[in-house]
Design a protein around this motif. Structure first.
Motif, PDB file in Angstrom:
ATOM      1  N   PRO A 132     -20.850  20.803  12.526  1.00 51.70           N
ATOM      2  CA  PRO A 132     -20.308  20.979  11.483  1.00 51.70           C
ATOM      3  C   PRO A 132     -19.501  22.217  11.085  1.00 51.70           C
ATOM      4  O   PRO A 132     -20.062  23.430  11.834  1.00 51.70           O
ATOM      5  CB  PRO A 132     -21.179  20.920  10.069  1.00 51.70           C
ATOM      6  N   VAL A 133     -18.372  22.393  10.643  1.00 49.09           N
ATOM      7  CA  VAL A 133     -17.777  23.930  10.161  1.00 49.09           C
ATOM      8  C   VAL A 133     -17.443  23.452   8.654  1.00 49.09           C
ATOM      9  O   VAL A 133     -17.013  22.319   8.227  1.00 49.09           O
ATOM     10  CB  VAL A 133     -16.617  24.298  10.768  1.00 49.09           C
ATOM     11  N   THR A 134     -17.684  24.653   7.646  1.00 45.02           N
ATOM     12  CA  THR A 134     -17.438  24.151   6.355  1.00 45.02           C
ATOM     13  C   THR A 134     -16.097  25.151   5.895  1.00 45.02           C
ATOM     14  O   THR A 134     -16.043  26.152   6.156  1.00 45.02           O
ATOM     15  CB  THR A 134     -18.787  24.784   5.518  1.00 45.02           C
ATOM     16  N   VAL A 135     -15.373  24.180   5.005  1.00 43.69           N
ATOM     17  CA  VAL A 135     -14.128  25.138   4.565  1.00 43.69           C
ATOM     18  C   VAL A 135     -14.504  25.061   2.956  1.00 43.69           C
ATOM     19  O   VAL A 135     -14.721  24.019   2.489  1.00 43.69           O
ATOM     20  CB  VAL A 135     -13.009  24.177   4.916  1.00 43.69           C
ATOM     21  N   GLY A 136     -14.494  26.229   2.441  1.00 40.44           N
ATOM     22  CA  GLY A 136     -14.847  26.400   1.066  1.00 40.44           C
ATOM     23  C   GLY A 136     -13.555  26.502  -0.021  1.00 40.44           C
ATOM     24  O   GLY A 136     -13.633  26.463  -1.025  1.00 40.44           O
ATOM     25  N   VAL A 157      -5.497  14.323   3.285  1.00 35.11           N
ATOM     26  CA  VAL A 157      -7.169  14.626   2.971  1.00 35.11           C
ATOM     27  C   VAL A 157      -7.248  15.993   2.410  1.00 35.11           C
ATOM     28  O   VAL A 157      -6.658  17.076   2.745  1.00 35.11           O
ATOM     29  CB  VAL A 157      -7.600  14.607   4.448  1.00 35.11           C
ATOM     30  N   ASP A 158      -8.329  16.121   1.628  1.00 35.26           N
ATOM     31  CA  ASP A 158      -8.723  17.374   1.191  1.00 35.26           C
ATOM     32  C   ASP A 158      -9.492  18.238   2.021  1.00 35.26           C
ATOM     33  O   ASP A 158     -10.324  17.978   2.703  1.00 35.26           O
ATOM     34  CB  ASP A 158      -9.631  17.294  -0.205  1.00 35.26           C
ATOM     35  N   ILE A 159      -8.978  19.407   2.247  1.00 33.72           N
ATOM     36  CA  ILE A 159      -9.434  20.233   3.248  1.00 33.72           C
ATOM     37  C   ILE A 159     -10.949  20.853   2.964  1.00 33.72           C
ATOM     38  O   ILE A 159     -11.834  21.360   3.803  1.00 33.72           O
ATOM     39  CB  ILE A 159      -8.561  21.663   3.700  1.00 33.72           C
ATOM     40  N   GLN A 160     -11.238  20.772   1.664  1.00 30.50           N
ATOM     41  CA  GLN A 160     -12.455  21.353   1.101  1.00 30.50           C
ATOM     42  C   GLN A 160     -13.666  20.687   1.647  1.00 30.50           C
ATOM     43  O   GLN A 160     -13.704  19.193   1.230  1.00 30.50           O
ATOM     44  CB  GLN A 160     -12.539  21.536  -0.265  1.00 30.50           C
TER      45      GLN A 160
END
Length: 705
Positions: free
Chosen positions: A112-116, A204-207
């Motif tokens: 995973p990588v997280t986009v805040g 799609v929502d990037i968050q």
């Protein structure tokens, strides 16, 4: 001729470039042609093109620039910043411990990588690229996907390569080359094998959490994901030119900005920028300061409780031409800060945000207790301004703190609050209220009794709660010391000179609710009984005939003492008195006494009851006029409010009214069989009325309400 500089790792690969024509002339027309000498991809769909021939207007060019990265389309569209998000915890073991699942269900190998940050693909954001490095003994076994936070998947590479052939710095990007035609280790830029990012993730929502999904379809081989990054073109940061776009600030921040390029939101005709502050859950005193030297224009600060809400604080010129203010954050409300200029001034600024916990008694609801005889010390430097406190005589212009006290003694008392002891170091004020925090009523206030310090005095009934606001003149704050003294008011017959003449009132006589604890110390001693140091009250009478007299403390409390003394007259001093010698009148603690009386002899009664309020009763026989009625005489109403009506069969000669101190307060020669007395000006309480009808005297007890 121009030659683009290839980015590191992209030499020999297909890359999108943007060609910018710099034209400093706005007239003329025609066409510009050039020859493409390398395999460059035209990514500008809104320009007309044909085999490398671009048609434009305004041919007088200042130059040509070649750019890489994200471009704003000629037809308009979102502008954004490319931000790279890197996976952590790598290298990641693909199919750890030899797990193999052809359908990628049992071992999906999600990295995973997280986009805040918020944003939406195709609206204000897009995926710029995915970059990976995978070491594997047979990369031809691998299916590689990108999985969005909502579960949408796009296959990047489907079993490409062969034995011992890896993915090294492989970049997936819309418009890239065909990976199926690529050569391991696929170092370069390729379009996802399953289609474009833009099409697959549109809307799609990037968050949230994105993931690289790697599936090993066959056993017998091993490998690791060594690096994975996702680069997203996010919306450009919004400006804080409007309140709704306010930038959040927090305690300890120092923010820099400028109002030169902003617009005017109101207030002064100056450009402004907006910030928002939300507390940490508990009240804090928040200070916003432009005084650190980083502001180069005549500034002004305002704070509001909402966008378009109420202005709760403002300041201009706290430090030279710069502004500083403080306000109380309740810990949960979001406050909005406007940085603008005096008049129409604008420029660059630096604003520091500091927070301190306010004093516990910063608000009325948190008022600290203070008691009679106590001196409290405190400070108002970290307090807030209380805009809801009622203004009495002196204005409320500075921060303050609250105290409260309740006197439940039941004694009428003189109170003094004083800052005159030298412990206050600023120009102070005191305001005293009664009531409660939601409905305060002014009692008294003061500014400058002793120099710049304050002192107030007032009288209370011994059963009231008071609230005290300690504040300052103008905007002054500092340290203070405040003392509360309480002096109960002595009973009116506290001194022998004010002794109540009981026979003028009538027997039996009751003095109700005497404030005995407030009595003061006597000034002398009678013969036969030392009363030095005793705190008591006095009564006197001259009996009409020989008989007996009694005196009783109805509610004994503390030290109780009652004695009869004889005197030459009803105007004696303590030293002129003599204890009446009788076994019922000992010079010792006692709650009642009895003596024989002689007609025409003056007597004094001294009563002590240090521990509480009490009724005192004096009675006997042959002492004086009793409460007796005259036949045929009537009066009404009783209790009376304004008028007392009198009626008699015979002529009423005279009517006199006495208070319980034996003082005549009203007298009227009626000279008729009926009449009225105006009692409206009498204080509420009990009185004795003496009526004379044809020489006969009648006494009556009346109540004024």
């Amino acid at each position: 001729d121009i030659t683009p500089q290839m980015l590191p790792g992209q030499a020999g690969t297909t890359t999108t470039y943007w060609i910018e024509f710099i034209n400093g002339v706005t007239s003329g027309g025609g066409a510009v042609f050039w020859e493409i000498s390398s395999n460059m991809v035209n990514g500008n769909a809104s320009a007309t093109s044909n085999a490398g021939v671009y048609t434009i207007f305004d041919p007088l060019l200042d130059g040509v620039a070649v750019l890489d990265g994200i471009c704003t389309p000629m037809g308009g569209g979102p502008t954004c910043d490319v931000v790279q998000f890197d996976a952590t915890g790598l290298p990641f073991d693909i199919d750890g411990a030899g797990d193999v699942t052809a359908d990628c269900v049992g071992a999906p190998n999600l990295i995973p990588v997280t986009v805040g940050d918020p944003g939406t693909i195709g609206v204000d954001s897009n995926i710029d690229n995915v970059t990976i490095t995978i070491t594997h003994t047979f990369d031809g076994d691998l299916d590689i996907f990108l999985v969005a936070p909502d579960g949408t998947e796009l296959i990047l590479s489907d079993q490409n390569g062969g034995s011992g052939q890896n993915y090294i710095d492989t970049v997936f990007m819309d418009g890239g080359g065909d990976i199926t035609a690529g050569t391991p280790p696929f170092t370069g830029t390729f379009e996802p094998e399953g289609g474009t990012f833009a099409a697959a993730f549109d809307g799609v929502d990037i968050q949230g959490d994105w993931a690289l999904k790697v599936c090993d379809n066959f056993g017998g081989d091993t490998g690791t994901v060594d690096s994975f990054s996702l680069s997203i073109c996010r919306p450009e940061p919004p400006t804080n030119d409007e309140c709704v776009d306010a930038f959040p600030i927090a305690c300890g921040d120092i923010v820099v900005g400028e109002t030169i390029t902003d617009t005017d939101s109101g207030g002064n005709p100056a450009n402004d920028e907006w910030y928002s502050f939300t507390g940490s859950g508990s009240p804090q005193l928040v200070t916003l300061s432009l005084c650190d030297g980083g502001t180069d224009y005549d500034s002004l600060l305002r704070v509001f409780d909402a966008c378009g809400g109420n202005e709760i604080a403002t300041n201009d010129d706290a430090c030279g031409l710069q502004s500083e203010l403080s306000f109380l954050s309740d810990g949960t409300t979001t406050y909005f800060v406007m940085v603008e200029g005096f008049g129409s001034n604008n420029g660059n600024f630096s604003m520091e945000v500091t927070c301190v916990d306010p004093p516990p008694n910063d608000e009325c609801a948190g008022a600290l207790d203070i008691t009679c005889g106590e001196t409290v010390v405190g400070e108002t430097d970290t307090a807030s301004f209380d805009a809801t406190a009622p203004v009495c005589v002196t204005g409320i212009t500075a921060p303050g703190v609250w105290y409260t006290f309740t006197d439940d003694t039941g004694l009428v008392t003189d109170y003094t609050l004083s800052m005159c002891d030298g412990g206050t170091d600023y120009d102070s004020k005191i305001t005293v209220y009664s009531g409660d925090c939601g409905a305060l009523a002014c009692v008294v206030d003061n500014d400058d009794t002793c120099g710049l310090q304050s002192e107030v005095t007032w009288q209370g009934d011994g059963s009231t709660t008071y609230y005290i606001l300690v504040h300052g003149f103008a905007a002054n704050t500092g340290n203070f010391s405040m003392a509360l003294t309480c002096a109960p008011v002595p009973p009116p017959n506290d001194m022998i000179a004010n002794s109540i003449d009981v026979d003028e009132i009538g027997f039996p006589y009751t003095d109700p609710a005497v404030a005995m604890p407030a009595a003061t110390t006597e000034a002398g001693n009678p013969a036969g009984c030392n009363i030095d140091g005793a705190n008591g009250v006095w009564y006197n009478f001259v009996p009409d005939g020989d008989g007996f007299a009694t005196a009783t403390i109805v509610s004994p409390a503390g030290a109780s003492f009652v004695n009869f003394f004889s005197a030459d007259s009803e105007s004696a001093t303590e030293d002129e008195l003599t204890l009446v010698e009788f076994n019922g009148n000992q010079c010792a603690p006692q709650t009642d006494a009895i003596i024989p009386t002689d007609a025409g002899q003056a007597y004094y009664v001294f009563v002590v009851n240090t521990g509480g309020i009490t009724d005192i009763v004096i009675d006997g026989n042959n002492l004086g006029t009793n409460d007796n009625a005259i036949e045929g005489f009537t009066y009404y109403p009783n209790p009376a409010t304004d008028v007392l009506n009198l009626n008699s069969i015979d002529t009423i000669d005279n009517v006199a009214i006495y208070n319980l101190l034996g003082q005549q307060v009203l007298n009227d020669d009626v000279a008729a069989t009926s009449g009225t007395l105006d009692v409206s000006n009498l204080a509420v309480g009990a009185y004795i009325m003496k009526v004379s009808v044809n020489g006969e005297i009648g006494t009556y007890k009346i109540i004024k309400r």
